[in-house]
Design a protein around this motif. Structure first.
Motif, mmCIF file in Angstrom:
data_model
loop_
_atom_site.group_PDB
_atom_site.id
_atom_site.type_symbol
_atom_site.label_atom_id
_atom_site.label_comp_id
_atom_site.label_asym_id
_atom_site.label_seq_id
_atom_site.Cartn_x
_atom_site.Cartn_y
_atom_site.Cartn_z
ATOM 1 N N SER A 107 1.145 -0.651 -14.603
ATOM 2 C CA SER A 107 1.960 -1.776 -14.506
ATOM 3 C C SER A 107 1.254 -3.083 -13.987
ATOM 4 N N GLN A 108 -0.066 -2.873 -13.469
ATOM 5 C CA GLN A 108 -0.978 -4.178 -13.126
ATOM 6 C C GLN A 108 -0.336 -4.978 -11.977
ATOM 7 N N ASP A 109 0.667 -4.458 -11.264
ATOM 8 C CA ASP A 109 1.263 -5.037 -10.207
ATOM 9 C C ASP A 109 0.529 -4.651 -8.957
ATOM 10 N N TYR A 110 -0.346 -3.576 -8.958
ATOM 11 C CA TYR A 110 -0.764 -3.230 -7.816
ATOM 12 C C TYR A 110 -2.348 -3.124 -8.073
ATOM 13 N N GLU A 111 -3.123 -3.223 -7.263
ATOM 14 C CA GLU A 111 -4.655 -2.977 -7.084
ATOM 15 C C GLU A 111 -4.906 -1.453 -7.129
ATOM 16 N N GLU A 112 -5.971 -1.056 -7.431
ATOM 17 C CA GLU A 112 -6.337 0.675 -7.431
ATOM 18 C C GLU A 112 -6.091 1.027 -5.811
ATOM 19 N N GLU A 113 -6.820 0.048 -5.097
ATOM 20 C CA GLU A 113 -7.007 0.653 -3.780
ATOM 21 C C GLU A 113 -5.719 0.436 -2.817
ATOM 22 N N GLU A 114 -4.627 -0.239 -3.545
ATOM 23 C CA GLU A 114 -3.283 -0.174 -2.880
ATOM 24 C C GLU A 114 -2.542 0.967 -3.024
ATOM 25 N N HIS B 228 0.774 -1.060 0.029
ATOM 26 C CA HIS B 228 -0.104 0.175 0.106
ATOM 27 C C HIS B 228 0.826 1.331 0.106
ATOM 28 N N ILE B 229 0.881 1.969 -1.064
ATOM 29 C CA ILE B 229 1.810 3.171 -1.380
ATOM 30 C C ILE B 229 0.983 4.367 -1.239
ATOM 31 N N ALA C 159 -1.679 4.316 4.366
ATOM 32 C CA ALA C 159 -0.271 3.529 4.323
ATOM 33 C C ALA C 159 0.282 3.310 5.389
ATOM 34 N N ARG C 160 0.146 4.314 6.496
ATOM 35 C CA ARG C 160 0.813 3.718 7.753
ATOM 36 C C ARG C 160 2.167 3.608 7.979
ATOM 37 N N GLY C 161 2.900 4.506 7.264
ATOM 38 C CA GLY C 161 4.376 4.042 7.250
ATOM 39 C C GLY C 161 5.232 5.474 7.458
ATOM 40 N N MET C 162 6.584 5.154 7.715
ATOM 41 C CA MET C 162 7.450 6.334 7.815
ATOM 42 C C MET C 162 7.607 6.856 6.358
ATOM 43 N N CYS C 163 7.911 8.183 6.441
ATOM 44 C CA CYS C 163 8.319 8.812 5.099
ATOM 45 C C CYS C 163 9.632 8.575 4.528
ATOM 46 N N THR C 164 9.646 8.094 3.225
ATOM 47 C CA THR C 164 10.888 8.265 2.411
ATOM 48 C C THR C 164 11.114 9.342 1.914
ATOM 49 N N ASN C 165 12.000 10.327 2.217
ATOM 50 C CA ASN C 165 12.269 11.532 1.860
ATOM 51 C C ASN C 165 12.735 11.600 0.595
ATOM 52 N N LEU C 166 12.114 12.140 -0.550
ATOM 53 C CA LEU C 166 12.701 12.550 -1.725
ATOM 54 C C LEU C 166 12.965 13.961 -1.616
ATOM 55 N N CYS D 152 7.008 13.184 -0.723
ATOM 56 C CA CYS D 152 7.248 11.933 -0.128
ATOM 57 C C CYS D 152 6.334 10.764 -0.759
ATOM 58 N N VAL D 153 6.950 9.738 -0.307
ATOM 59 C CA VAL D 153 6.223 8.393 -0.624
ATOM 60 C C VAL D 153 6.364 7.564 0.692
ATOM 61 N N HIS D 154 4.804 7.099 0.983
ATOM 62 C CA HIS D 154 4.679 6.380 2.357
ATOM 63 C C HIS D 154 4.492 5.164 1.861
ATOM 64 N N HIS D 155 4.455 4.421 3.044
ATOM 65 C CA HIS D 155 3.970 2.718 2.623
ATOM 66 C C HIS D 155 3.440 2.154 3.870
ATOM 67 N N LYS D 156 2.761 0.934 3.478
ATOM 68 C CA LYS D 156 2.687 0.086 4.582
ATOM 69 C C LYS D 156 2.758 -1.377 4.214
ATOM 70 N N CYS D 157 2.993 -2.218 5.097
ATOM 71 C CA CYS D 157 3.529 -3.517 4.756
ATOM 72 C C CYS D 157 2.039 -4.147 4.042
ATOM 73 N N ALA D 158 2.382 -5.462 3.297
ATOM 74 C CA ALA D 158 1.298 -6.113 2.868
ATOM 75 C C ALA D 158 0.483 -6.764 4.133
#
Length: 253
Positions: free
Chosen positions: A201-208, A169-170, A235-242, A247-253
């Motif tokens: 890319s069809q690697d991710y679902e729209e809701e992800e 989830h990005i 996403a409930r993740g820490m920020c990966t600073n660009l 920013c891009v945030h994430h949460k694990c699967a």
């Protein structure tokens, strides 16, 4: 730095031409350099002055003399002001005066896009050290050669990180500037390029995948709070600073 790339692309030590025509008898090649000036209203990381030294040295180099032994290069420079209106107008002016064979620039994406679409019909050539938006990869629409790659080259790096940590989830948070046409900034171009590629890319679902725009320069405390709460949900993740506001945030699967 970008002027250096122009220099490296053209300058290699070769023997001087021994059978060249006198300079005044050589065929003229008109080159139009269209880039944002020092005082362009839109901030762009590269300006005309950064290119001038590299271009001027390349023009008189032995490499050019070897490749174009009976030609003389005539340089013309214009300030695009990083404008989607003035950039193409500068190019059209050169074409109408039959004063250009090669365009170097424009650099800014919205200024470059119309010129890149038209040059094939003008029978001209375009190269650019800008035009880094992902859409320029579609060569049936945009007829240019880019010397600096594209924003989509961030994606393989980020995708490898996502896969390595099993992040599914990005959340993309892109800083945009309301004072600029279409509000786009270099941050939002990077984020949009990655978003576009992941969606297709069809690697991710729209809701992800989650995307949010904000004005990082003028957002209020309440707006930042709302964004953080929404990202926590998505996403409930820490920020990966660009960058500080990109920013891009994430949460694990």
């Amino acid at each position: 730095m970008v002027g250096f790339f122009c220099l490296v692309a053209l300058v290699v030590c070769y023997p001087l031409c021994s059978n060249c025509l006198p300079y005044d008898d050589r065929e003229v090649v008109n080159i139009a350099v269209i880039m944002p000036g020092e005082y362009s209203p839109t901030t762009y990381p590269v300006s005309l002055s950064m290119h001038l030294a590299g271009v001027d040295i390349a023009v008189v180099s032995t490499r050019v003399a070897e490749l174009l032994p009976n030609h003389k290069l005539v340089m013309n420079y214009s300030d695009s002001e990083c404008s989607e209106i003035l950039g193409p107008v500068r190019a059209i002016d050169y074409v109408l005066r039959d004063a250009v064979d090669l365009f170097i620039g424009p650099l800014c994406d919205y200024a470059a896009a119309p010129v890149a679409r038209y040059v094939r019909y003008w029978d001209r050539v375009m190269v650019s050290t800008g035009a880094m938006a992902g859409q320029f990869k579609f060569k049936d629409l945009y007829y240019l050669t880019r010397l600096m790659g594209s924003y989509t080259q961030f994606l393989p790096l980020m995708s490898n990180i996502f896969r390595s940590y099993k992040w599914r989830h990005i959340a993309f948070l892109a800083h945009e500037d309301p004072s600029v046409h279409n509000h786009r900034t270099s941050c939002s171009f990077v984020i949009n390029a990655m978003w576009f590629e992941l969606v297709n890319s069809q690697d991710y679902e729209e809701e992800e995948l989650y995307y949010e725009r904000f004005d990082g320069d003028n957002a209020t405390f309440q707006e930042f709070k709302r964004l953080l709460v929404e990202i926590q949900i998505q996403a409930r993740g820490m920020c990966t600073n660009l960058s500080s506001t990109c920013c891009v945030h994430h949460k694990c699967a």
